[in-house]
Motif scaffolding. Sequence first.
Motif, PDB file in Angstrom:
ATOM      1  N   GLY A 146      67.293  58.306 -16.396  1.00  0.00           N
ATOM      2  CA  GLY A 146      68.658  58.427 -15.917  1.00  0.00           C
ATOM      3  C   GLY A 146      68.845  58.135 -14.445  1.00  0.00           C
ATOM      4  N   GLY A 147      67.871  57.501 -13.807  1.00  0.00           N
ATOM      5  CA  GLY A 147      68.015  57.157 -12.399  1.00  0.00           C
ATOM      6  C   GLY A 147      67.571  58.246 -11.452  1.00  0.00           C
ATOM      7  N   ASP A 148      66.924  59.314 -11.966  1.00  0.00           N
ATOM      8  CA  ASP A 148      66.492  60.397 -11.087  1.00  0.00           C
ATOM      9  C   ASP A 148      65.513  59.937 -10.000  1.00  0.00           C
ATOM     10  OD1 ASP A 148      68.120  62.118 -12.452  1.00  0.00           O
ATOM     11  OD2 ASP A 148      66.541  62.867 -13.776  1.00  0.00           O
ATOM     12  N   PRO A 149      64.491  59.120 -10.312  1.00  0.00           N
ATOM     13  CA  PRO A 149      63.598  58.647  -9.236  1.00  0.00           C
ATOM     14  C   PRO A 149      64.335  57.854  -8.161  1.00  0.00           C
ATOM     15  CG  PRO A 149      62.599  58.281 -11.384  1.00  0.00           C
ATOM     16  CD  PRO A 149      64.022  58.674 -11.635  1.00  0.00           C
ATOM     17  N   TRP A 150      65.320  57.048  -8.593  1.00  0.00           N
ATOM     18  CA  TRP A 150      66.081  56.264  -7.607  1.00  0.00           C
ATOM     19  C   TRP A 150      66.903  57.182  -6.714  1.00  0.00           C
ATOM     20  CZ3 TRP A 150      71.610  55.559  -7.755  1.00  0.00           C
ATOM     21  CH2 TRP A 150      72.082  54.721  -6.746  1.00  0.00           C
ATOM     22  N   ARG A 151      67.592  58.164  -7.293  1.00  0.00           N
ATOM     23  CA  ARG A 151      68.385  59.097  -6.491  1.00  0.00           C
ATOM     24  C   ARG A 151      67.497  59.893  -5.541  1.00  0.00           C
ATOM     25  NH1 ARG A 151      70.694  59.628 -11.684  1.00  0.00           N
ATOM     26  NH2 ARG A 151      72.796  58.692 -11.798  1.00  0.00           N
ATOM     27  N   ALA A 152      66.308  60.271  -6.001  1.00  0.00           N
ATOM     28  CA  ALA A 152      65.390  60.996  -5.133  1.00  0.00           C
ATOM     29  C   ALA A 152      64.944  60.128  -3.957  1.00  0.00           C
ATOM     30  CB  ALA A 152      64.174  61.469  -5.932  1.00  0.00           C
ATOM     31  N   ALA A 153      64.697  58.846  -4.218  1.00  0.00           N
ATOM     32  CA  ALA A 153      64.304  57.946  -3.136  1.00  0.00           C
ATOM     33  C   ALA A 153      65.439  57.752  -2.136  1.00  0.00           C
ATOM     34  CB  ALA A 153      63.872  56.598  -3.715  1.00  0.00           C
ATOM     35  N   VAL A 154      66.666  57.636  -2.642  1.00  0.00           N
ATOM     36  CA  VAL A 154      67.825  57.481  -1.759  1.00  0.00           C
ATOM     37  C   VAL A 154      67.981  58.709  -0.874  1.00  0.00           C
ATOM     38  CG1 VAL A 154      70.340  57.297  -1.687  1.00  0.00           C
ATOM     39  CG2 VAL A 154      69.027  55.866  -3.265  1.00  0.00           C
ATOM     40  N   GLU A 155      67.891  59.904  -1.467  1.00  0.00           N
ATOM     41  CA  GLU A 155      68.024  61.129  -0.681  1.00  0.00           C
ATOM     42  C   GLU A 155      66.889  61.272   0.316  1.00  0.00           C
ATOM     43  OE1 GLU A 155      70.456  63.225  -0.432  1.00  0.00           O
ATOM     44  OE2 GLU A 155      71.642  62.075  -1.873  1.00  0.00           O
ATOM     45  N   GLY A 156      65.706  60.811  -0.049  1.00  0.00           N
ATOM     46  CA  GLY A 156      64.584  60.868   0.890  1.00  0.00           C
ATOM     47  C   GLY A 156      64.818  60.000   2.111  1.00  0.00           C
ATOM     48  N   ARG A 157      65.339  58.785   1.909  1.00  0.00           N
ATOM     49  CA  ARG A 157      65.640  57.912   3.042  1.00  0.00           C
ATOM     50  C   ARG A 157      66.743  58.511   3.906  1.00  0.00           C
ATOM     51  NH1 ARG A 157      65.201  53.935  -0.971  1.00  0.00           N
ATOM     52  NH2 ARG A 157      67.471  53.787  -1.100  1.00  0.00           N
ATOM     53  N   ARG A 158      67.745  59.091   3.275  1.00  0.00           N
ATOM     54  CA  ARG A 158      68.819  59.702   4.040  1.00  0.00           C
ATOM     55  C   ARG A 158      68.308  60.901   4.848  1.00  0.00           C
ATOM     56  NH1 ARG A 158      73.631  59.715  -0.562  1.00  0.00           N
ATOM     57  NH2 ARG A 158      74.173  57.489  -0.424  1.00  0.00           N
ATOM     58  N   HIS A 159      67.436  61.681   4.247  1.00  0.00           N
ATOM     59  CA  HIS A 159      66.876  62.833   4.946  1.00  0.00           C
ATOM     60  C   HIS A 159      66.089  62.381   6.178  1.00  0.00           C
ATOM     61  CE1 HIS A 159      64.116  66.193   5.775  1.00  0.00           C
ATOM     62  NE2 HIS A 159      65.046  66.967   5.235  1.00  0.00           N
ATOM     63  N   GLN A 160      65.328  61.290   6.021  1.00  0.00           N
ATOM     64  CA  GLN A 160      64.557  60.775   7.154  1.00  0.00           C
ATOM     65  C   GLN A 160      65.474  60.231   8.238  1.00  0.00           C
ATOM     66  OE1 GLN A 160      61.784  57.731   6.037  1.00  0.00           O
ATOM     67  NE2 GLN A 160      60.751  57.709   8.015  1.00  0.00           N
ATOM     68  N   THR A 161      66.561  59.579   7.835  1.00  0.00           N
ATOM     69  CA  THR A 161      67.505  59.045   8.818  1.00  0.00           C
ATOM     70  C   THR A 161      68.212  60.160   9.577  1.00  0.00           C
ATOM     71  OG1 THR A 161      67.863  57.081   7.431  1.00  0.00           O
ATOM     72  CG2 THR A 161      69.507  57.561   9.124  1.00  0.00           C
ATOM     73  N   ARG A 162      68.623  61.204   8.845  1.00  0.00           N
ATOM     74  CA  ARG A 162      69.311  62.328   9.488  1.00  0.00           C
ATOM     75  C   ARG A 162      68.365  63.173  10.326  1.00  0.00           C
ATOM     76  NH1 ARG A 162      71.615  62.997   4.153  1.00  0.00           N
ATOM     77  NH2 ARG A 162      70.011  64.561   3.809  1.00  0.00           N
ATOM     78  N   GLY A 163      67.111  63.217   9.922  1.00  0.00           N
ATOM     79  CA  GLY A 163      66.159  64.085  10.607  1.00  0.00           C
ATOM     80  C   GLY A 163      66.254  65.533  10.159  1.00  0.00           C
ATOM     81  N   GLY A 164      66.840  65.768   9.005  1.00  0.00           N
ATOM     82  CA  GLY A 164      66.975  67.131   8.501  1.00  0.00           C
ATOM     83  C   GLY A 164      67.780  67.171   7.226  1.00  0.00           C
TER      84      GLY A 164
END
Length: 281
Positions: free
Chosen positions: A4-22
């Motif tokens: 259902g796209g869970d790995p893709w959503r997790a990767a997207v959130e991981g990149r966003r978390h790294q960009t935000r720094g938190g």
Amino acid sequence: MLVGGDPWRAAVEGRRHQTRGGARRRAAGAGARHQLVFVDRLVATLIHRRHDLPHSLLALLFDVDRSTVTRAIGEIRGLLAERGCAVSDRPGLRLRTLTDVFAYAQAEGVELRLDATEVQVRRPLAGRGGRRAFVSGKKKQNTMKATVIADSQGRTLWTDALRAGRKHDATAARNEGIGVCFQHFPDVEVPLDDGYLGLRRDHPGQAITPPRKPNKIALPHVHAAREEARHRHSSKRITVEHALADHKRWKQLTRWTHRREILPDTYRAIAGLVSDRTGNT
């Protein structure tokens, strides 16, 4: 295919978390929506892999910018490559490493077949180091080599990370750790072609190659027995050739015209997709 796209959503959130720094400060679901939802990204990637359509044409089909399609294909390609290969009658099991394949073969009594194939790639730029490493001694072209393992039914079980075309077939298999797998799984036998004579010497009884040609002065029945043995060996090995043919039906693997750095992930992604189809037949 990807839960259902869970790995893709997790990767997207991981990149966003790294960009935000938190951690995120807004509630989940807030902000701009994706122009391409997960299913569309997956479909665009599969069309691109199967037919090698340009990104600009796919962007026209999905009514988005070309850069959106390029980014989507790059994201899905890595997820497909990490899935591994499916196993028939075992829906929850996927083989990702050479050790996984040998362990599965010994536990289930599965007969393995191993062979290598080459994909033509673009010639490296003049003056760049390692330019000759891609020149295949067999094809006389710039290629990258993939080592593939299939079972007795021609179902793909594993493929390596690809190497430059100049590397010998046996050396590529050794670099993937096949010697260690033979030592830890002594009951596994793998029919091979004449390109793996070194493995037969190092692992007699497990790495099986065609019988050698007898002396010229040998009796006729000796030559006839050797030909019959080679025919039986080829009949066993032919299934891995069928598996390689299934891979080459995807247009991108007939001749790779993109960056060489992304070919390994592409090949592993296609091998996984082919195993999904053949594992259900």
